[in-house]
Scaffold this motif. Structure first.
Motif, PDB file in Angstrom:
ATOM      1  N   ALA A 254      17.658  44.566  11.683  1.00 26.01           N
ATOM      2  CA  ALA A 254      18.901  44.440  10.919  1.00 26.01           C
ATOM      3  C   ALA A 254      18.668  43.838   9.539  1.00 26.01           C
ATOM      4  O   ALA A 254      19.640  43.541   8.823  1.00 26.01           O
ATOM      5  CB  ALA A 254      19.897  43.584  11.693  1.00 26.01           C
ATOM      6  N   ASN A 255      17.379  43.632   9.183  1.00 28.82           N
ATOM      7  CA  ASN A 255      17.001  43.102   7.869  1.00 28.82           C
ATOM      8  C   ASN A 255      17.576  41.703   7.605  1.00 28.82           C
ATOM      9  O   ASN A 255      17.954  41.376   6.473  1.00 28.82           O
ATOM     10  CB  ASN A 255      17.443  44.064   6.749  1.00 28.82           C
ATOM     11  N   LEU A 256      17.651  40.895   8.653  1.00 33.63           N
ATOM     12  CA  LEU A 256      18.089  39.509   8.476  1.00 33.63           C
ATOM     13  C   LEU A 256      16.940  38.686   7.894  1.00 33.63           C
ATOM     14  O   LEU A 256      15.777  38.917   8.181  1.00 33.63           O
ATOM     15  CB  LEU A 256      18.535  38.920   9.811  1.00 33.63           C
ATOM     16  N   ALA A 257      17.301  37.697   7.108  1.00 36.34           N
ATOM     17  CA  ALA A 257      16.306  36.884   6.414  1.00 36.34           C
ATOM     18  C   ALA A 257      15.746  35.800   7.338  1.00 36.34           C
ATOM     19  O   ALA A 257      16.109  34.623   7.232  1.00 36.34           O
ATOM     20  CB  ALA A 257      16.921  36.255   5.167  1.00 36.34           C
ATOM     21  N   LEU A 258      14.915  36.233   8.258  1.00 34.93           N
ATOM     22  CA  LEU A 258      14.252  35.277   9.141  1.00 34.93           C
ATOM     23  C   LEU A 258      12.925  35.863   9.594  1.00 34.93           C
ATOM     24  O   LEU A 258      12.700  37.071   9.555  1.00 34.93           O
ATOM     25  CB  LEU A 258      15.119  34.910  10.343  1.00 34.93           C
ATOM     26  N   SER A 259      12.040  34.983  10.041  1.00 32.48           N
ATOM     27  CA  SER A 259      10.719  35.400  10.509  1.00 32.48           C
ATOM     28  C   SER A 259      10.759  35.621  12.012  1.00 32.48           C
ATOM     29  O   SER A 259      11.084  34.694  12.768  1.00 32.48           O
ATOM     30  CB  SER A 259       9.679  34.329  10.164  1.00 32.48           C
ATOM     31  N   PRO A 260      10.446  36.838  12.495  1.00 34.66           N
ATOM     32  CA  PRO A 260      10.455  37.066  13.942  1.00 34.66           C
ATOM     33  C   PRO A 260       9.491  36.153  14.687  1.00 34.66           C
ATOM     34  O   PRO A 260       9.782  35.724  15.803  1.00 34.66           O
ATOM     35  CB  PRO A 260      10.037  38.535  14.058  1.00 34.66           C
ATOM     36  N   SER A 261       8.336  35.861  14.088  1.00 36.28           N
ATOM     37  CA  SER A 261       7.370  35.009  14.779  1.00 36.28           C
ATOM     38  C   SER A 261       7.921  33.599  14.975  1.00 36.28           C
ATOM     39  O   SER A 261       7.688  32.964  16.021  1.00 36.28           O
ATOM     40  CB  SER A 261       6.059  34.942  13.981  1.00 36.28           C
TER      41      SER A 261
END
Length: 489
Positions: A254-261
């Motif tokens: 969803a192109n949210l500004a967060l790091s998946p890791s």
């Protein structure tokens, strides 16, 4: 030949002077004997009561005349006590010292205790009598540090001679039936807050903290439903890590500004058996290799379940056309020290609530965790490295945990374990296992990573044990009492 008085005596044949033998020097002979011979036979077995040296129950009071007539009831009570302690999360050494203190205080001296990962055996073999051997198996576990505190107080009262066996049995039943200090909804919320705070500590944004909080709430509810269905813990952990990874992938898509890791790391940190790993090393150091091996196996099964759940989620997303995400990449985000300290304090209180710690220990445990983190932070600042700095922090935690816990009538474990969570000892093993399992090209670096993570875990566990031993001289309630021999009532 006749000798004159006062003259020297001579042999009649050879006129050889006869000298009277001197007195033996007893002091010299005693010193010589000590040099070549020990004071005790080297093959004599150690008295089991000697295991209490350095423990809070070293000065127990023996209740005379109440042992032989009810030995079976005393052993039953000791086994029930040991089973409860294991269920609540106590270490093997704490269980063993409690059994020895209780049985010795109630008059049973000729006992042997054998503890494994999930069973306790007590053998009572008095002279000229039929021996008694009883076994108790621990089949379930629960988080209840407040119950451990109550049991510690009970054992202390028994060792001091102020509680009879019948009264102790009644108090143990009250402890077992007493509700935990925090309701289930508060525990669920505390677990989610802990995950969110950890995401902030390792560099996540406010959005990442919010996603981690909601994800843990969802995964926790699913885990409780699966628990009611009697699903094995391996699959519960795998499904929970699957949910955490899927949520992180959806946020990434969803192109949210967060790091998946960062989201995955914060979400799975609560599932990581960090405390179990440290307890396993502590058991090995304290002389319980079988218990340590069992806990190591259980911990690595949990790691395997976490890696499996994440792998399934990544494979499913890849089959659906999404990009392959590196959820185990190193996290380099930093925060100001004051903000990190606030987050460490919040996460420590949250994990204490999740572990059902006694309310009186919440703030002291938070203070110990902050002191340990400061030791870790400044150790890294002066260049001690990521192996030695955690060990120094663990020593600080071990010292403060023993002093504060015993002053408040609690075992060291309930303060030390929540206070070392900030060292993130389990996260490094997870990353290494993930790299070695899902990226075959980097299997060598994954194996090296596992070795380095095990070294850190060993250093942390050894530091906690060393701190506990260093603090022993400072936790004696009465110096004269400690120097006194076991007294009789």
């Amino acid at each position: 030949m006749t000798n004159n008085p006062g003259s020297r005596n001579y042999d009649d044949v050879g006129m050889i002077p006869i000298v009277a033998p001197g007195r033996p020097n007893k002091a010299a002979r005693s010193v010589l004997r000590k040099l070549v011979q020990g004071e005790a036979p080297p093959t004599a077995p150690m008295n089991i009561v000697d295991r209490l040296a350095g423990s809070p129950y070293a000065n127990f009071t023996i209740q005379v005349g109440k042992a032989e007539e009810s030995a079976r009831k005393t052993i039953d009570f000791a086994l029930r006590l040991a089973e409860t302690m294991f269920r609540y999360g106590a270490g093997a050494l704490e269980v063993e010292t409690s059994i020895i203190a209780v049985t010795a205080a109630l008059g049973l001296r000729n006992i042997e205790v054998d503890i494994t990962n999930q069973s306790v055996i007590i053998n009572y073999a008095p002279r000229d009598a039929v021996p008694i051997t009883l076994l108790r198996v621990v089949r379930s576990w629960t988080n209840n540090y407040a119950g451990l505190v109550a049991i510690h107080e009970l054992v202390t009262d028994i060792a001091s001679g102020g509680v009879t066996r019948d009264e102790a049995t009644r108090r143990l039943e009250v402890i077992v039936k007493k509700p935990k200090p925090f309701p289930r909804w508060m525990v669920s919320l505390a677990e989610a807050i802990f995950a969110a705070a950890v995401v902030g500590v390792i560099g996540g944004t406010l959005l990442g903290m919010a996603v981690a909080l909601l994800t843990i709430l969802l995964a926790g509810q699913v885990a409780r439903v699966l628990g009611k269905w009697r699903v094995p813990d391996f699959f519960v952990t795998a499904i929970s890590s699957f949910i955490v990874t899927i949520v992180a992938l959806l946020c990434f898509m969803a192109n949210l500004a967060l790091s998946p890791s960062v989201v995955v790391a914060g979400g799975i940190l609560l599932m990581l058996p960090s405390g179990r790993l440290v307890s396993a090393v502590q058991d090995a150091i304290n002389g319980f290799p079988v218990t340590a091996a069992g806990r190591f196996l259980s911990a690595f099964l949990s790691f395997g379940a976490i890696v499996s759940g994440i792998a399934v989620a990544l494979v499913m997303s890849s089959m659906a056309g999404a990009d392959w995400l590196e959820v185990a990449e190193p996290i380099t985000g930093t925060r100001p020290l004051y903000l990190v300290l606030i987050l460490v304090a919040i996460s420590t209180v949250a994990i204490c609530i999740a572990e059902q710690t006694a309310i009186k220990l919440l703030l002291p445990t938070m203070a110990v965790a902050l002191a340990g983190y400061l030791a870790f932070y400044y150790g890294m600042e002066i260049g001690l490295g990521n192996r030695f700095a955690p060990a120094i922090a663990a020593v600080v935690v071990g010292i403060l945990a023993r002093i504060i816990a015993l002053r408040l009538g609690a075992p060291q474990l309930v303060v030390a374990v929540p206070s070392i969570i900030f060292l993130l000892v389990g996260l490094s093993i997870f990353r290494a296992m993930f790299v070695m399992t899902l990226t075959p090209d980097d299997s060598v670096s994954g194996a090296v990573g596992i070795f380095n993570a095990l070294i850190i875990i060993l250093a942390v566990a050894a530091g906690v044990v060393l701190g506990d031993n260093i603090a022993r001289p400072f936790t004696r309630s009465n110096g004269q009492k400690d120097r006194r021999r076991n007294r009789r009532r």
